[in-house]
Design a protein around this motif. Structure first.
Motif, PDB file in Angstrom:
ATOM      1  N   ALA A  21      -5.555  14.562  23.809  1.00  0.00           N
ATOM      2  CA  ALA A  21      -6.924  14.067  23.631  1.00  0.00           C
ATOM      3  C   ALA A  21      -7.527  13.772  24.997  1.00  0.00           C
ATOM      4  O   ALA A  21      -7.093  12.853  25.689  1.00  0.00           O
ATOM      5  CB  ALA A  21      -6.922  12.805  22.776  1.00  0.00           C
ATOM      6  N   ARG A  23     -10.446  12.514  25.897  1.00  0.00           N
ATOM      7  CA  ARG A  23     -11.236  11.294  26.066  1.00  0.00           C
ATOM      8  C   ARG A  23     -10.364  10.045  26.247  1.00  0.00           C
ATOM      9  O   ARG A  23     -10.762   9.097  26.875  1.00  0.00           O
ATOM     10  CB  ARG A  23     -12.190  11.116  24.883  1.00  0.00           C
ATOM     11  CG  ARG A  23     -11.499  10.696  23.613  1.00  0.00           C
ATOM     12  CD  ARG A  23     -12.187  11.207  22.368  1.00  0.00           C
ATOM     13  NE  ARG A  23     -11.245  11.274  21.284  1.00  0.00           N
ATOM     14  CZ  ARG A  23     -10.332  12.223  21.109  1.00  0.00           C
ATOM     15  NH1 ARG A  23     -10.229  13.187  21.965  1.00  0.00           N
ATOM     16  NH2 ARG A  23      -9.505  12.194  20.101  1.00  0.00           N
ATOM     17  N   SER A  24      -9.156  10.041  25.674  1.00  0.00           N
ATOM     18  CA  SER A  24      -8.314   8.845  25.787  1.00  0.00           C
ATOM     19  C   SER A  24      -7.124   9.060  26.701  1.00  0.00           C
ATOM     20  O   SER A  24      -6.430   8.119  27.053  1.00  0.00           O
ATOM     21  CB  SER A  24      -7.810   8.427  24.400  1.00  0.00           C
ATOM     22  OG  SER A  24      -6.920   9.405  23.893  1.00  0.00           O
ATOM     23  N   SER A  45       0.589  14.016  13.258  1.00  0.00           N
ATOM     24  CA  SER A  45      -0.347  12.920  12.992  1.00  0.00           C
ATOM     25  C   SER A  45      -1.008  12.555  14.307  1.00  0.00           C
ATOM     26  O   SER A  45      -0.324  12.193  15.264  1.00  0.00           O
ATOM     27  CB  SER A  45       0.384  11.705  12.422  1.00  0.00           C
ATOM     28  OG  SER A  45       0.948  12.012  11.176  1.00  0.00           O
ATOM     29  N   LEU A  46      -2.328  12.679  14.356  1.00  0.00           N
ATOM     30  CA  LEU A  46      -3.070  12.374  15.572  1.00  0.00           C
ATOM     31  C   LEU A  46      -3.738  11.022  15.417  1.00  0.00           C
ATOM     32  O   LEU A  46      -4.180  10.656  14.332  1.00  0.00           O
ATOM     33  CB  LEU A  46      -4.083  13.477  15.846  1.00  0.00           C
ATOM     34  CG  LEU A  46      -3.458  14.865  15.990  1.00  0.00           C
ATOM     35  CD1 LEU A  46      -4.525  15.936  16.079  1.00  0.00           C
ATOM     36  CD2 LEU A  46      -2.537  14.924  17.199  1.00  0.00           C
ATOM     37  N   PHE A  47      -3.812  10.253  16.495  1.00  0.00           N
ATOM     38  CA  PHE A  47      -4.188   8.844  16.410  1.00  0.00           C
ATOM     39  C   PHE A  47      -5.662   8.540  16.621  1.00  0.00           C
ATOM     40  O   PHE A  47      -6.056   7.385  16.592  1.00  0.00           O
ATOM     41  CB  PHE A  47      -3.342   8.007  17.372  1.00  0.00           C
ATOM     42  CG  PHE A  47      -3.324   8.524  18.789  1.00  0.00           C
ATOM     43  CD1 PHE A  47      -4.364   8.255  19.660  1.00  0.00           C
ATOM     44  CD2 PHE A  47      -2.250   9.271  19.235  1.00  0.00           C
ATOM     45  CE1 PHE A  47      -4.346   8.721  20.950  1.00  0.00           C
ATOM     46  CE2 PHE A  47      -2.223   9.743  20.537  1.00  0.00           C
ATOM     47  CZ  PHE A  47      -3.266   9.463  21.394  1.00  0.00           C
ATOM     48  N   SER A  48      -6.495   9.580  16.818  1.00  0.00           N
ATOM     49  CA  SER A  48      -7.927   9.316  16.956  1.00  0.00           C
ATOM     50  C   SER A  48      -8.733  10.557  16.606  1.00  0.00           C
ATOM     51  O   SER A  48      -8.241  11.682  16.696  1.00  0.00           O
ATOM     52  CB  SER A  48      -8.271   8.850  18.377  1.00  0.00           C
ATOM     53  OG  SER A  48      -8.050   9.879  19.316  1.00  0.00           O
ATOM     54  N   ALA A  49      -9.973  10.320  16.188  1.00  0.00           N
ATOM     55  CA  ALA A  49     -10.884  11.424  15.877  1.00  0.00           C
ATOM     56  C   ALA A  49     -11.393  12.045  17.170  1.00  0.00           C
ATOM     57  O   ALA A  49     -11.370  11.424  18.225  1.00  0.00           O
ATOM     58  CB  ALA A  49     -12.052  10.908  15.043  1.00  0.00           C
ATOM     59  N   GLY A  50     -11.855  13.283  17.058  1.00  0.00           N
ATOM     60  CA  GLY A  50     -12.421  13.975  18.211  1.00  0.00           C
ATOM     61  C   GLY A  50     -11.686  15.262  18.506  1.00  0.00           C
ATOM     62  O   GLY A  50     -10.797  15.674  17.767  1.00  0.00           O
ATOM     63  N   TRP A  52      -9.102  17.830  20.283  1.00  0.00           N
ATOM     64  CA  TRP A  52      -7.751  17.819  20.843  1.00  0.00           C
ATOM     65  C   TRP A  52      -7.438  19.207  21.381  1.00  0.00           C
ATOM     66  O   TRP A  52      -7.670  20.203  20.710  1.00  0.00           O
ATOM     67  CB  TRP A  52      -6.731  17.467  19.763  1.00  0.00           C
ATOM     68  CG  TRP A  52      -6.796  16.042  19.318  1.00  0.00           C
ATOM     69  CD1 TRP A  52      -7.727  15.479  18.496  1.00  0.00           C
ATOM     70  CD2 TRP A  52      -5.897  15.015  19.671  1.00  0.00           C
ATOM     71  NE1 TRP A  52      -7.457  14.157  18.312  1.00  0.00           N
ATOM     72  CE2 TRP A  52      -6.322  13.832  19.029  1.00  0.00           C
ATOM     73  CE3 TRP A  52      -4.759  14.948  20.467  1.00  0.00           C
ATOM     74  CZ2 TRP A  52      -5.662  12.628  19.156  1.00  0.00           C
ATOM     75  CZ3 TRP A  52      -4.102  13.747  20.595  1.00  0.00           C
ATOM     76  CH2 TRP A  52      -4.550  12.608  19.953  1.00  0.00           C
ATOM     77  N   THR A  74     -11.734  14.719  12.322  1.00  0.00           N
ATOM     78  CA  THR A  74     -12.835  13.900  11.840  1.00  0.00           C
ATOM     79  C   THR A  74     -12.277  12.749  11.003  1.00  0.00           C
ATOM     80  O   THR A  74     -11.147  12.809  10.529  1.00  0.00           O
ATOM     81  CB  THR A  74     -13.813  14.726  10.970  1.00  0.00           C
ATOM     82  OG1 THR A  74     -13.096  15.288   9.880  1.00  0.00           O
ATOM     83  CG2 THR A  74     -14.431  15.840  11.789  1.00  0.00           C
ATOM     84  N   THR A  75     -13.054  11.708  10.855  1.00  0.00           N
ATOM     85  CA  THR A  75     -12.629  10.571  10.046  1.00  0.00           C
ATOM     86  C   THR A  75     -13.134  10.742   8.627  1.00  0.00           C
ATOM     87  O   THR A  75     -14.115  11.427   8.372  1.00  0.00           O
ATOM     88  CB  THR A  75     -13.151   9.250  10.631  1.00  0.00           C
ATOM     89  OG1 THR A  75     -14.581   9.309  10.684  1.00  0.00           O
ATOM     90  CG2 THR A  75     -12.600   9.024  12.010  1.00  0.00           C
TER      91      THR A  75
END
Length: 76
Positions: A21, A23-24, A45-50, A52, A74-75
């Motif tokens: 990711a 952005r993080s 399992s990915l820990f944030s939206a956006g 990758w 997406t959430t």
């Protein structure tokens, strides 16, 4: 991999995929198992939206990592 493409020594039974990711700065690595000629699958399992980035490592003797694409989370 497209049909007709082969690797010296044959196709691998698995590859290691890194999901990164931007952005993080976070990421996770998962082993993907071969499901057909040049196709690999697994669950992550990915820990944030956006967006990758997806990078693949073939393992020894190949030390390079290859960018293979991106995915969007997406959430709900």
């Amino acid at each position: 991999m497209p049909d007709g493409i082969t690797l010296f020594g044959g196709l691998l039974p698995f590859v290691d995929a890194t999901f990164y990711a931007d952005r993080s700065g976070g990421g996770t690595v998962r082993r993907l198992e071969s499901v057909s000629h040049g196709a690999y699958a697994g669950t992550v399992s990915l820990f944030s939206a956006g967006p990758w980035r997806v990078l693949v490592s073939l393992g020894p003797p190949v030390s390079d990592t290859f960018a293979v694409g991106t995915l969007a989370v997406t959430t709900r």
